[in-house]
Design a protein around this motif. Sequence first.
Motif: not given
Length: 313
Positions: A28-32, A82-83
Amino acid sequence: MGNAPVIAAVDGSEHSLKALEWARAAALRHGTGLMVAHVLPDHAQLYAGRRSALHDASEPEEFADPVADRVRALLGERDELPEGVQYESLEGSVPEALRVIGAEALMLVMGSRGRGDLASLLLGSNSRAVATTAPCPVVVVPHAERKVPDAAAEQSAGKVVLGLHAAETPDDVLAFAFTEAAVRGTTVQVVSAYSVPPAPTMVIDSPFAVIPPEGLADGGDGVPAEREMLRSQTERLAPFRARHPDVPVEQAAVPGDPAGRLVTASRSAALVVVGRHHPRRTAMSLLIGSVANAVLQHAHGPVAVVPTLTDDV
């Protein structure tokens, strides 16, 4: 590398489920994306091999995997995911299967001990093997028995602690530490050690200082070894501070054992970052560096072991 997923290695143990939660937050923090990888137990791998060898279509195609079912249920209860969460059931030995899949990872996260390991403070054999051979950074999340409060470590609370040898630590290690601090909105706390003992008057409670990018002013306090190490630190950190101007940096040059200082900091740090191999080892060496090994064995918080492009994996 920006689209590379965070991989969580799970085996159903409480240690691995704690690592899974850490990996979820990291993704989530890295958007991955998040990939949950489970190496099937031996009996399941034997079943798959037997079915394939006998071409027996009457047998179920897949062996029941209660670990994957449990993980799916646990993640289904989380409010934020996360996605693109993926699940992978792997075959082979744990270190080899994770080494192969780690080639596509931003980082690989696992518990310090897996199912079947004795409950002790030592690092499990699979965790050690993966940290030694994976082609990506490996984050080892320790089990609850290691989490011991320590007032002496409060100065590291919530920070990313970087073990640095200014002349030898590869750029990959520094880049990982600064990126982690940036996505967390926290400080990089840099620790280097020297062998010359300080003068008695130089023993202070907190060795950390915020040193400006231009370095120390001439004529400042400090023993020569400490000042020279801080100067080397500042020079080495300069390009990374330029890339991450919003990341605060604290620097410390301390006498004695670097691993001991990093273990103490791990009691309250968000993450301790170390390089994997001593750069003077041969490319074929599979031995992990002495500092990285000691920190993995005794850390009280998450530790990231970062390889370099020259590591033979």
